[in-house]
Design an enzyme around this catalytic site. Structure first.
Site, mmCIF file in Angstrom:
data_model
loop_
_atom_site.group_PDB
_atom_site.id
_atom_site.type_symbol
_atom_site.label_atom_id
_atom_site.label_comp_id
_atom_site.label_asym_id
_atom_site.label_seq_id
_atom_site.Cartn_x
_atom_site.Cartn_y
_atom_site.Cartn_z
ATOM 1 N N HIS A 263 103.858 33.352 9.769
ATOM 2 C CA HIS A 263 103.499 34.631 9.165
ATOM 3 C C HIS A 263 103.511 35.678 10.268
ATOM 4 O O HIS A 263 102.976 35.451 11.357
ATOM 5 C CB HIS A 263 102.118 34.521 8.519
ATOM 6 N N CYS B 56 97.598 36.470 3.412
ATOM 7 C CA CYS B 56 98.776 36.187 4.253
ATOM 8 C C CYS B 56 99.292 34.761 4.074
ATOM 9 O O CYS B 56 100.426 34.468 4.429
ATOM 10 C CB CYS B 56 98.450 36.442 5.716
ATOM 11 N N ASN C 30 103.422 43.763 9.378
ATOM 12 C CA ASN C 30 102.838 42.614 8.667
ATOM 13 C C ASN C 30 102.924 42.902 7.164
ATOM 14 O O ASN C 30 102.271 43.820 6.671
ATOM 15 C CB ASN C 30 101.378 42.468 9.137
#
Ligand code: UT7
Length: 333
Positions: free
Chosen positions: A260, A114, A290
Site C-alpha cells: 500500500h 488502506c 496515498n
C-alpha cells in the site's frame, strides 16, 4: 479443487494533477517538505461533474474486464472497497453495478481503509474457493480530495492523500500453479482514533450530522501520523512474513512486493528491514499520493503494464491503515 486467480487488472486516475507547489496556494507547506517526508510529488484530484467515486471505479473495472477478455455480464459478484463513498448509504458498489448494467448480481461494500483492497480480494478468494462464484470484480476507489482540510491546519493529512481507482478480475481456476496462494487479515481496534473521521456518526444525542459537527472539525480526517508510522513499519513486515511462512517461502522468493502506498519512508523502511532490492518493491506514491483502498490495485496494474510481473512470479500484496488494519495476499502469478 477450485482456486482463484487474477485474470485482468485496471485503473483510473483523474486527469487533474495537483503538484506539491499547487498545494502551497492553500496551506503553508513546501515541495521539499512533502517530498522529504512522504516521497510524494503530485496527486490527482477529481473534477466535480466529471468524475465520481463510482464512475472512476467503473472505468477501472472496464479496463480490467477488457484485459480479462470478459463482458461485464460475465461478472457474478462485485466486492468494492472504499472509505469515501458517493453516498453515506447505499455504498458505491450499487452505483458501479448500475453503471456497468449489472442489475441483479450481488454487491458487497467494504471499508477497511488502506487494507480495503486486500480484504476485498480475500473475500473474493473465499467465494471462489467454495464454488459459489466464478468471476468476481474486486475494486478499490477513493475520492479523498473533498474530505481533506486544505488549510494549514490540515496540512499533515492533506498533502498525503489523492484520488483514484483500481480493479482486478478474480476468476476460478483449477491450475494450482497460478493462483492466489493465501490471504491474511488483521485488525486492532484499540487504535481506531489514531486515524479517523468522527462524523457523521449514529451514536449521537441529536442528529447524526449537524452544522456544529462541521464547525468543530468533526468531518475532518484526524491522524496521529507518528503512531500510524510506527505501527505500519512493524505490521507490514509481520504480515508479509506471515504470508511467506504460510506457504513455505523465504523473502528471497518474492519476485515483487506491492505495498500500500502510504509513505515512501514506510515502504523503504520495510524494504530494507526485509532485505529486498529496490527492484523488488513497487513505488508510485510520487505520482498519486496515498489513494487508500485504490493504491494497491493501481500499483499492481502499473507494475504489470511495465512488464514487472510475469507468469510464475511470486507477488506479495501488503497493506496497513486506519483501524488499525493490516493484511497481505501472496499470489503465484
Ligand atoms: O495509509 C496510512 C495513512 N497514513 C500514513 O501512512 C501516515 C504515516 N505517517 C506519516 O507519513 C508521517 O507521520 C507524516 C508524513 C504524516 C508526518 O511526517 P513526520 O515526519 O511524522 O512529521 P511530524 O508530524 O512529526 O511533524 C513535523 C513538523 C511539525 O512542525 P514542528 O511541530 O516540528 O514545528 C509539523 O507541524 O512538520 C510540520 N508539518 C508540515 N510542514 C510542512 C506537518 N505537515 C506539514 C506539511 N508541510 N504538510
Amino acid at each position: 479443487m477450485t482456486y482463484s486467480t487474477i485474470t485482468g487488472l485496471g485503473f483510473y486516475v483523474p486527469q487533474n494533477v495537483v503538484t506539491n507547489s499547487d498545494l502551497t496556494q492553500y496551506m503553508e507547506t513546501s515541495d521539499q517538505w512533502i517530498q522529504e517526508r512522504t516521497g510524494i510529488k503530485q496527486r490527482r484530484y477529481f473534477t466535480y461533474g466529471k468524475e465520481t467515486n463510482a464512475s472512476m471505479a467503473t472505468a477501472a473495472s472496464r479496463m480490467a474486464l477488457d484485459r480479462a477478455n470478459l463482458q461485464p455480464s460475465e461478472v457474478d459478484l462485485i466486492v468494492f472497497a472504499t472509505i469515501t463513498p458517493d453516498y453515506f448509504f447505499p455504498g458505491s458498489a450499487f452505483l458501479m453495478q448500475r453503471e456497468l448494467g449489472l442489475e441483479g448480481i450481488g454487491v458487497i461494500d467494504i471499508r477497511n481503509q488502506c487494507s480495503g483492497f486486500v480484504y476485498a480480494l480475500s473475500i473474493a478468494d473465499q467465494f471462489i474457493k467454495t464454488d459459489m462464484y466464478k468471476t468476481i470484480l474486486v475494486v478499490g476507489s477513493e475520492i479523498q480530495s473533498s474530505w481533506i482540510d486544505k488549510s494549514t491546519e490540515g496540512r499533515n493529512v492533506a498533502v498525503i492523500f489523492g484520488d483514484g481507482a483500481g480493479a482486478a478480475v478474480v476468476q476460478a481456476t483449477n491450475d494450482p500453479e497460478h493462483r492466489i496462494l493465501s490471504t491474511h487479515l488483521h485488525a486492532d481496534g484499540r487504535y481506531a482514533e489514531d486515524l479517523f473521521v468522527k462524523e457523521p456518526g449514529s451514536s449521537r444525542p441529536g442528529r447524526a450530522a449537524t452544522k456544529e459537527m462541521i464547525d468543530e472539525g468533526g468531518f475532518d480526517v484526524v491522524m496521529n501520523g507518528n503512531a500510524v508510522f510506527k505501527h505500519a513499519v512493524v505490521r507490514f513486515s509481520e504480515v508479509i512474513n506471515e504470508s511467506l511462512d504460510a506457504n513455505g517461502f523465504k523473502t528471497d522468493d518474492i519476485s515483487l512486493l506491492v505495498p500500500h502506498q502510504a509513505n515512501i519512508r514506510i515502504s523503504e523502511y520495510v524494504r530494507q528491514q526485509m532485505g529486498l532490492a529496490e527492484t523488488q518493491v513497487v513505488n508510485n506514491i510520487h505520482k498519486y499520493g496515498n489513494t487508500t483502498a485504490a493504491s494497491i490495485p493501481i500499483a499492481l496494474t502499473e507494475a504489470y503494464d511495465e512488464g514487472r510481473i510475469k507468469p510464475g512470479d511470486l507477488i506479495c500484496l501488503a497493506a496497513f491503515g486506519s483501524g488499525f488494519t493490516w493484511a497481505s495476499a501472496l499470489i503465484r502469478w
